[in-house]
Design a protein around this motif. Structure first.
Motif: not given
Lengths: 285, 278
Positions: B238-239, B241-242, B245-246
């Motif tokens: 999830i990091y 992915l974060g 996208t950031t």
């Protein structure tokens, strides 16, 4: 004829905006008001005109507690974002000297606004978690012996996230009004013997009030309408009005969700109406 | 030049801490997304690898994030274009102070401050009762516009409040029609601000969550997908992915800012074409 033209042309140009607002703002509000009088079974909702939803809402002590919590979040977040936002804007507007530098630092403050709120919330986990950076650091310094449990999934985490997400809504309008303060006023204050602090209190703060008001409206309404920050940062252990609504939606209890939504909307509008008495938004842009 | 006072250094330190507060957490997850395959959600790093980024490209590990990304991107572009066009038109309309403009203005402000869940709920209910199916490109699109348009409109107000009317008067005096004045005088002057409106339109749509929640239907946008992951994914994927996208957001923001900067430069270099007989 000329005058009439102006109105017709104006409406033609404003029509797309008006249509979107009519279809996706006004109509949904009307729909919510209507549905708030409807009834619901476990599986479906049916048209009716009954006050059961409101009776239940106002009869339940949970409602008052949750509204209280919502105001508490809004007030604490407001106070913190105002203090931080004002200080940051003050530094940018009066202590940074070159315009290029001001713009660059201002952008540094605004860029997070254009990234995802959800991810900015997630990014607090490694910091606040039980074995997170904060706890590890405090233990290694010998400040605490056991990890603090209230860092993540608590009111503290909720407010921290609100401040993290919304401070720039204070920085931007306050900076904007500060940049329009005539610098000669500050000189005049100093020439008349005012100290830096006196200039701040008697000249800068009164002239910055409109920006503070706009920032306040943003922060207060964002926090009062929030449901996702509270849910995520409290690990579903705290509630505000937004969560009350989203829980009802999750249970397909739309009429009850709608009634709560109507009350929330009225509350927010009353708060804004009070705040708007202090500022004319259109003049401030 | 005046000497810096003590308060300057205190405030500069405060500002530095504020920036650290803004960017620290996101940098932390950026670092943690390079965890080794057996690493957890917090420090210490258990080796360094691209394992979690690789996981993102495997369907079964994380669900349909690439589909969600494509939808969010397409929706962002739709919202961006609509926001620019509608905001400019509305900005022009408000200059005419047409009858009822106050009403539209207050509706736009309401749209900005209304709790997002009301839009989500209301639009969802209407579609439901009318028998339409909610879809990100219809109901989701409209719901997001209620968030991006007020920002676009406020920017246009700021632009037109600073607009020098004598340019238009000059054009009219030279015999330009209303359309020519708009096309060759007004639009080129406000063009750099339109980049700003576009930036708001795209990024606010791309990251929008609350208004899309009940209006996107069975196909999630990226923020909805990410939020879904927070409840059932407990690995650094999830990091990853974060972070991804950031980085994507930063690239988009950088491109827009660069565009605005280049436009300003070009204008400064070429200067005014007044008197060139164009």
């Amino acid at each position: 004829m000329q005058l009439k033209n102006r109105h017709i042309l104006g409406w033609l140009e404003a029509a797309p905006l008006a249509m979107v607002l009519l279809g996706f703002l006004i109509a949904p509000i009307v729909m919510i008001v209507i549905v708030s009088f409807w009834g619901a079974t476990e599986f479906s909702i049916y048209p009716a005109f009954e006050f059961d939803n409101y009776e239940f809402l106002f009869g339940s002590p949970v409602t008052y507690r949750v509204f209280g919590a919502t105001f508490k979040y809004a007030f604490i977040t407001w106070a913190l974002t105002l203090a931080i936002g004002f200080t940051v804007a003050y530094f940018l507007a009066f202590h940074v000297r070159s315009l290029t530098m001001q713009i660059a630092l201002f952008l540094v403050c605004t860029i997070p606004f254009w990234t995802s709120n959800i991810i900015r919330m997630i990014s607090w986990i490694p910091f606040l978690g039980r074995n997170g950076i904060a706890n590890q650091t405090l233990i290694s310094w010998g400040v605490i012996d056991e990890p603090l449990e209230w860092l993540l999934y608590s009111d503290f985490a909720v407010i921290l996230a609100f401040v993290h997400l919304y401070t720039l809504f204070m920085v931007v309008p306050i900076f904007n009004t500060m940049m329009r303060i005539d610098k000669s006023l500050l000189e005049a204050a100093r020439d008349n013997g005012a100290s830096g602090f006196q200039t701040l209190v008697h000249v800068i703060i009164p002239l910055t009030k409109p920006g503070i008001m706009i920032g306040t409206i943003f922060v207060v309404t964002l926090v009062m309408g929030d449901f996702i920050t509270v849910r995520f940062m409290s690990g579903s252990q705290r509630a505000n009005v937004g969560r009350l609504i989203s829980n009802d939606i999750g249970l397909l209890q739309y009429p009850s969700a709608a009634a709560t939504a109507v009350v929330l909307l009225c509350t927010v509008l009353i708060v804004i109406a009070i705040l708007l008495r202090f500022v004319n938004i259109r003049k401030e842009l | 030049m005046e000497r810096r006072t003590g308060s300057f250094y205190v405030l500069a330190l405060f500002f530095g801490l504020f920036v650290l507060f803004l960017y620290g957490p996101i940098l932390t997850i950026g670092l943690l997304s390079f965890q080794g395959p057996r690493g957890g959600l917090t420090f210490p790093m258990n080796g360094v690898s691209l394992h979690w980024f690789r996981d993102l490209f495997e369907e079964q590990a994380v669900g349909d994030i690439w589909g969600a990304f494509r939808r969010s991107f397409a929706l962002g572009l739709m919202v961006m274009v609509t926001t620019v066009v509608v905001s400019v038109m509305a900005g022009l309309a408000f200059r005419k102070r047409f009858w009822g403009s106050g009403l539209v203005f207050y509706a736009a402000i309401t749209s900005l401050v209304i709790p997002s869940i009301l839009i989500s709920l209301g639009v969802g209910l209407i579609f439901n009762q009318l028998g339409f199916r909610v879809h990100w490109a219809t109901s989701g699109f409209g719901a997001q516009l209620t968030w991006t348009l007020p920002f676009g409109l406020l920017i246009m107000f700021a632009v037109f409040n600073r607009f020098d009317k004598s340019f238009e008067e000059a054009a009219r005096d030279q015999g330009a029609t209303a359309w020519q004045t708009l096309r060759y005088v007004v639009l080129p002057i406000i063009a750099p601000s339109l980049i700003g409106v576009a930036l708001f339109g795209f990024t606010l749509s791309y990251d929008e969550f609350a208004r899309t929640l009940l209006t996107s239907g069975s196909y999630n946008t990226l923020p909805l997908e990410v939020f879904g992951m927070t409840t059932n994914v407990t690995t650094p994927v999830i990091y990853a992915l974060g972070t991804l996208t950031t980085v994507f957001s930063f690239v988009i923001i950088g491109a827009f800012l660069l565009g605005a900067w280049a436009m300003g430069k070009r204008r400064a270099r070429l200067g005014s074409d007044a008197g060139q007989g164009l």
